[in-house]
Design an enzyme around this catalytic site. Sequence first.
Site, PDB file in Angstrom:
ATOM      1  N   GLY A  14       0.843  -1.196   0.000  1.00 10.60           N
ATOM      2  CA  GLY A  14       0.000   0.000   0.000  1.00 10.60           C
ATOM      3  C   GLY A  14       0.879   1.247   0.000  1.00 10.60           C
ATOM      4  CD  GLN A  15      -1.587   6.122  -1.667  1.00  8.75           C
ATOM      5  OE1 GLN A  15      -1.021   7.112  -2.145  1.00  8.75           O
ATOM      6  NE2 GLN A  15      -2.834   6.168  -1.225  1.00  8.75           N
ATOM      7  CG  ASP A  40      -6.186 -12.607   3.673  1.00  9.73           C
ATOM      8  OD1 ASP A  40      -6.599 -11.492   4.074  1.00  9.73           O
ATOM      9  OD2 ASP A  40      -6.768 -13.277   2.799  1.00  9.73           O
ATOM     10  CB  ALA A  64      -6.746   0.246   5.884  1.00  8.93           C
ATOM     11  CB  THR A  66      -8.124   2.273   1.387  1.00  9.72           C
ATOM     12  OG1 THR A  66      -7.577   1.482   0.327  1.00  9.72           O
ATOM     13  CG2 THR A  66      -7.234   2.203   2.599  1.00  9.72           C
ATOM     14  CB  THR A 105      -9.539   8.121   7.757  1.00  8.70           C
ATOM     15  OG1 THR A 105     -10.124   9.001   6.804  1.00  8.70           O
ATOM     16  CG2 THR A 105     -10.654   7.350   8.425  1.00  8.70           C
ATOM     17  CG  ASP A 106      -9.946  12.909   6.082  1.00  4.59           C
ATOM     18  OD1 ASP A 106      -9.418  11.806   5.862  1.00  4.59           O
ATOM     19  OD2 ASP A 106     -10.478  13.588   5.176  1.00  4.59           O
ATOM     20  CE1 TYR A 129     -11.107   3.572   4.755  1.00  2.12           C
ATOM     21  CE2 TYR A 129     -11.669   5.901   4.891  1.00  2.12           C
ATOM     22  CZ  TYR A 129     -10.727   4.906   4.915  1.00  2.12           C
ATOM     23  OH  TYR A 129      -9.395   5.219   5.085  1.00  2.12           O
TER      24      TYR A 129
HETATM   25  N1  LIG Z   1      -5.595   6.661   1.051  1.00  2.00           N
HETATM   26  C1  LIG Z   1      -6.077   7.731   1.695  1.00  2.00           C
HETATM   27  O1  LIG Z   1      -6.418   8.746   1.093  1.00  2.00           O
HETATM   28  C2  LIG Z   1      -6.199   7.710   3.191  1.00  2.00           C
HETATM   29  C3  LIG Z   1      -6.755   8.827   3.840  1.00  2.00           C
HETATM   30  C4  LIG Z   1      -6.851   8.818   5.225  1.00  2.00           C
HETATM   31  C5  LIG Z   1      -6.419   7.727   5.945  1.00  2.00           C
HETATM   32  N2  LIG Z   1      -5.912   6.643   5.309  1.00  2.00           N
HETATM   33  C6  LIG Z   1      -5.478   5.500   6.106  1.00  2.00           C
HETATM   34  O2  LIG Z   1      -4.066   5.407   6.006  1.00  2.00           O
HETATM   35  C7  LIG Z   1      -3.665   4.037   6.052  1.00  2.00           C
HETATM   36  C8  LIG Z   1      -2.799   3.716   4.845  1.00  2.00           C
HETATM   37  O3  LIG Z   1      -3.568   3.923   3.669  1.00  2.00           O
HETATM   38  P1  LIG Z   1      -2.957   3.721   2.216  1.00  2.00           P
HETATM   39  O4  LIG Z   1      -3.376   4.877   1.403  1.00  2.00           O
HETATM   40  O5  LIG Z   1      -1.524   3.353   2.321  1.00  2.00           O
HETATM   41  O6  LIG Z   1      -3.808   2.449   1.747  1.00  2.00           O
HETATM   42  P2  LIG Z   1      -3.655   1.599   0.409  1.00  2.00           P
HETATM   43  O7  LIG Z   1      -2.637   2.189  -0.486  1.00  2.00           O
HETATM   44  O8  LIG Z   1      -5.023   1.337  -0.091  1.00  2.00           O
HETATM   45  O9  LIG Z   1      -3.042   0.237   0.967  1.00  2.00           O
HETATM   46  C9  LIG Z   1      -3.772  -0.592   1.798  1.00  2.00           C
HETATM   47  C10 LIG Z   1      -2.986  -1.870   1.951  1.00  2.00           C
HETATM   48  O10 LIG Z   1      -3.773  -2.757   2.768  1.00  2.00           O
HETATM   49  C11 LIG Z   1      -3.632  -4.036   2.223  1.00  2.00           C
HETATM   50  N3  LIG Z   1      -4.738  -4.908   2.564  1.00  2.00           N
HETATM   51  C12 LIG Z   1      -6.055  -4.752   2.296  1.00  2.00           C
HETATM   52  N4  LIG Z   1      -6.739  -5.854   2.676  1.00  2.00           N
HETATM   53  C13 LIG Z   1      -5.819  -6.710   3.184  1.00  2.00           C
HETATM   54  C14 LIG Z   1      -5.894  -8.010   3.735  1.00  2.00           C
HETATM   55  N5  LIG Z   1      -7.057  -8.691   3.803  1.00  2.00           N
HETATM   56  N6  LIG Z   1      -4.766  -8.590   4.194  1.00  2.00           N
HETATM   57  C15 LIG Z   1      -3.577  -7.948   4.094  1.00  2.00           C
HETATM   58  N7  LIG Z   1      -3.426  -6.717   3.588  1.00  2.00           N
HETATM   59  C16 LIG Z   1      -4.551  -6.118   3.128  1.00  2.00           C
HETATM   60  C17 LIG Z   1      -3.586  -3.832   0.724  1.00  2.00           C
HETATM   61  O11 LIG Z   1      -3.038  -5.002   0.141  1.00  2.00           O
HETATM   62  P3  LIG Z   1      -2.992  -5.213  -1.452  1.00  2.00           P
HETATM   63  O12 LIG Z   1      -1.859  -4.347  -1.905  1.00  2.00           O
HETATM   64  O13 LIG Z   1      -2.723  -6.665  -1.590  1.00  2.00           O
HETATM   65  O14 LIG Z   1      -4.336  -4.804  -1.972  1.00  2.00           O
HETATM   66  C18 LIG Z   1      -2.726  -2.605   0.622  1.00  2.00           C
HETATM   67  O15 LIG Z   1      -1.355  -2.957   0.559  1.00  2.00           O
HETATM   68  C19 LIG Z   1      -4.961   3.220   6.143  1.00  2.00           C
HETATM   69  O16 LIG Z   1      -5.224   2.956   7.507  1.00  2.00           O
HETATM   70  C20 LIG Z   1      -6.014   4.173   5.618  1.00  2.00           C
HETATM   71  O17 LIG Z   1      -7.292   3.884   6.155  1.00  2.00           O
HETATM   72  C21 LIG Z   1      -5.766   6.616   3.942  1.00  2.00           C
END
Ligand SMILES: NC(=O)c1ccc[n+]([C@@H]2O[C@H](COP(=O)([O-])OP(=O)(O)OC[C@H]3O[C@@H](n4cnc5c(N)ncnc54)[C@H](OP(=O)(O)O)[C@@H]3O)[C@@H](O)[C@H]2O)c1
Length: 299
Positions: A14-15, A40, A64, A66, A105-106, A129
């Site tokens: 993830g990011q 998983d 997460a 997302t 998250t916000d 979400y």
């Molecule tokens: N993205 C945003 O704009 C945003 C905003 C506010 C807060 N956040 C929070 O910040 C955190 C990081 O977000 P991010 O943007 O890095 O998210 P992201 O890029 O969507 O990455 C989420 C990661 O979670 C993994 N994942 C999902 N289901 C899974 C499972 N069953 N088992 C193992 N791994 C799993 C995904 O795996 P795969 O790569 O295999 O799919 C992915 O690597 C999260 O807690 C998110 O809620 C994000």
Amino acid sequence: MIQFKKILLTGVNGQVGHALRQLFARQNIPVIALDRTQLDLIDAQAIRSAVCEYQPDLIINPAAYTAVDKAETEPDMAYAINVQAPQVLAEEAAKIRARLIHFSTDYVYAGNRQGVYVETDVTQPLSVYGQSKLAGEEAIHASGVQHLIFRTSWVYGAYGKNFMNTILRLAAEREVLRIVADQYGAPTSSHSIADAVLAVLRVWTGQSGTYHLVNTGETTWYGFAQAIVEDYTKLGLMPPLKTAVQNIHAITTQDYPTPAARPANSRLSCEKLKQDFGVTLPDWREALQNELALFVRSR
Ligand SMILES: NC(=O)c1ccc[n+]([C@@H]2O[C@H](COP(=O)([O-])OP(=O)(O)OC[C@H]3O[C@@H](n4cnc5c(N)ncnc54)[C@H](OP(=O)(O)O)[C@@H]3O)[C@@H](O)[C@H]2O)c1
């Protein structure tokens, strides 16, 4: 130097997980980095076994569910990943006295107040979400684990699926873009988050708490899109974009209906992070320029 000897990191594709993994590697900090195929998070027993096997002293959980809009029709999946998984991670960490870093998250806020949110403000998520992320926070509090929860917003970066990469793709194809201009917040780069987490880890003495963690400053999605196109063009990056900044048009949330409602005001104060850890994230525009440079280098 950091005090942790065995860090277990989830969601490494993830990011935020990717940025953390890269940063730890550059700093020669060993990490047990697990992607979905190795752990998983839907499988509670697999989480218990992993924690038992690796015996980490710190777990960092950026993984997460997302998919904000999809969560409206897949609440069970969103709750399994965003509530059950952090709950089990937290309970297992507490058993072996490991600490936990988790992200939220916000979207836990309704976004209907004036001014900036502080961490003690009332939460009132508008979407499945947001509800699932809030319930995840509550499960961690209830577990008794030593933890930090970082509420971040509008995460993007050169790596991953996000607003910046989408705008760059669309701007290369189209002359005109229409972008929502009545939602306010702070775009936050995955690298700024990783840097801030590491800075916190260097000084964290173990107190638990929830913190806002976002790049400094604020804009709208429209302002963010303009900045992406403007800075990309100014930096002379290649290939050139078809969209000129003046051809990005402001629209309202009503003009762009989505299954999940978004908060109109996502301004988060990071004063508590600064007070307790001495950590401040860079201005969002500066972070954007770094991500644009990385974007071009990665192609
Ligand atoms: N993205 C945003 O704009 C945003 C905003 C506010 C807060 N956040 C929070 O910040 C955190 C990081 O977000 P991010 O943007 O890095 O998210 P992201 O890029 O969507 O990455 C989420 C990661 O979670 C993994 N994942 C999902 N289901 C899974 C499972 N069953 N088992 C193992 N791994 C799993 C995904 O795996 P795969 O790569 O295999 O799919 C992915 O690597 C999260 O807690 C998110 O809620 C994000």
